[in-house]
Design an enzyme around this catalytic site. Structure first.
Site, PDB file in Angstrom:
ATOM      1  N   LYS A 128       0.848  -1.211   0.000  1.00  0.00           N
ATOM      2  CA  LYS A 128       0.000   0.000   0.000  1.00  0.00           C
ATOM      3  C   LYS A 128       0.874   1.248   0.000  1.00  0.00           C
ATOM      4  O   LYS A 128       0.618   2.206  -0.725  1.00  0.00           O
ATOM      5  CB  LYS A 128      -0.944  -0.015   1.213  1.00  0.00           C
ATOM      6  N   GLN A 162      -4.662  -1.360   9.335  1.00  0.00           N
ATOM      7  CA  GLN A 162      -4.592  -2.699   8.762  1.00  0.00           C
ATOM      8  C   GLN A 162      -5.217  -3.714   9.725  1.00  0.00           C
ATOM      9  O   GLN A 162      -4.907  -3.737  10.912  1.00  0.00           O
ATOM     10  CB  GLN A 162      -3.129  -3.067   8.448  1.00  0.00           C
ATOM     11  N   ASP A 216     -10.995   2.717   3.526  1.00  0.00           N
ATOM     12  CA  ASP A 216     -11.382   1.312   3.381  1.00  0.00           C
ATOM     13  C   ASP A 216     -12.887   1.148   3.164  1.00  0.00           C
ATOM     14  O   ASP A 216     -13.343   0.077   2.773  1.00  0.00           O
ATOM     15  CB  ASP A 216     -11.015   0.527   4.655  1.00  0.00           C
TER      16      ASP A 216
HETATM   17  N1  GUN Z   1      -6.916  -6.760   6.013  1.00  0.00           N
HETATM   18  C1  GUN Z   1      -7.219  -7.542   4.954  1.00  0.00           C
HETATM   19  N2  GUN Z   1      -7.785  -6.811   3.971  1.00  0.00           N
HETATM   20  C2  GUN Z   1      -7.829  -5.542   4.425  1.00  0.00           C
HETATM   21  C3  GUN Z   1      -8.294  -4.320   3.842  1.00  0.00           C
HETATM   22  O1  GUN Z   1      -8.811  -4.259   2.725  1.00  0.00           O
HETATM   23  N3  GUN Z   1      -8.155  -3.222   4.626  1.00  0.00           N
HETATM   24  C4  GUN Z   1      -7.617  -3.268   5.867  1.00  0.00           C
HETATM   25  N4  GUN Z   1      -7.551  -2.139   6.557  1.00  0.00           N
HETATM   26  N5  GUN Z   1      -7.187  -4.382   6.428  1.00  0.00           N
HETATM   27  C5  GUN Z   1      -7.290  -5.505   5.692  1.00  0.00           C
END
Ligand code: GUN
Length: 279
Positions: A52, A96, A119
């Site tokens: 990311k 996350q 998100d």
């Molecule tokens: N953990 C697994 N997929 C995601 C996601 O799309 N966003 C976040 N914040 N954590 C995750």
């Protein structure tokens, strides 16, 4: 021959478009900043977070990195989020998941300012989607819609079956397909006679987290199949929830794993960082 829906290519296009928007905003003196929070050092999470941050760098988004100890208290994490909410130089906040057990994920998500919730997990954003208002949209299902649209696959009037009902994928996926005027069925682990349901689908989206679960007998001739799953098989090779080799000759279009839905999630995250500014 089935059309291979190319997530690598489409995600690259979206990142290029986002890069151009970020550059245009920068010209106007507006820099976009994403705060990325990781608690603990789960190796899979570290890989996702690293990717990311790399994507941010590529499209020109400034990323702030918060690597917190596994033992941080819920209160301290919430305090950091409140501080970032108040900080006008921060446009997006991403925590996350998963979080350590002593931290309540719902509380964390609800503390993030919904306008900074890149998100799309905040109940305000989920609610907005369900009643057709503008808001941040969960990246993976939003990416699936982009894959379909940019591959010229019409959703309107189609029988869409989503297998899986998670808050992150299945539920928002069904709402997005509905928003595009699809006729939507959500199937899940308690669905009776799953094959009969999935065989009705013109567009089948699979997010059940079981490797190669969907075989040819679950799929209608000529269907479009979108595979959200990602697993490693016994030979350490990546595979999805769909048995690709078994269904590929029966379908009209399909996403491969890897290179299908996977790369779309980060591309849509980058998109959301920019979209959030203009909401
Ligand atoms: N953990 C697994 N997929 C995601 C996601 O799309 N966003 C976040 N914040 N954590 C995750």
């Amino acid at each position: 021959m089935a059309l291979l829906i190319d997530g690598k290519k489409i995600s690259a296009e979206i990142k290029e478009e986002t890069k151009a928007k970020v550059a245009a905003l920068k010209e106007q003196g507006r820099e976009i900043t994403l705060a990325v929070i990781q608690v603990g050092n789960d190796p899979a999470s570290s890989v996702y977070v690293g990717n990311k941050k790399k994507a941010c760098e590529y499209v020109g988004i400034r990323s702030l990195s918060y690597e917190l100890e596994e033992t941080i208290s819920e209160e301290e994490l919430l305090e950091l989020i409140v501080k970032l909410n108040k900080d006008d130089t921060v446009d997006g906040i991403l925590v996350q998941l998963p979080l350590p057990k002593h931290i309540n994920e719902d509380k964390v998500i609800e503390t993030i300012d919904s306008k900074k919730d890149v998100d799309g997990f905040h109940p305000m954003n989920v609610g907005a989607l369900s009643i057709g208002r503008k808001g941040m949209i969960s990246c993976t299902p939003y990416g699936v819609i982009q894959l379909l649209k940019r591959s010229g696959i019409e959703i309107e009037g189609k029988e869409c079956v989503v297998v899986g009902r998670s808050n992150i994928v299945g539920k928002p996926m069904s709402l997005l397909l509905l928003r595009e005027n699809g006729t939507v069925t959500v199937a899940h682990s308690r669905t009776k006679d799953l094959k009969e349901v999935t065989k009705r689908a013109d567009i089948l989206v699979v997010a059940i987290g079981k490797p190669k679960f969907i075989t040819a007998e679950y799929v209608k001739e000529g269907a479009v199949v979108i595979d959200v799953g990602i697993h490693r098989n016994e030979n350490n090779k990546l595979c999805g929830d769909v048995d690709f080799d078994d269904v590929v000759d029966k379908v009209s279009a399909i996403t491969p794993v890897p290179g299908g839905v996977g790369p779309m999630t980060i591309a849509m995250l980058m998109n959301n960082c920019v979209e959030g500014v203009t909401l």
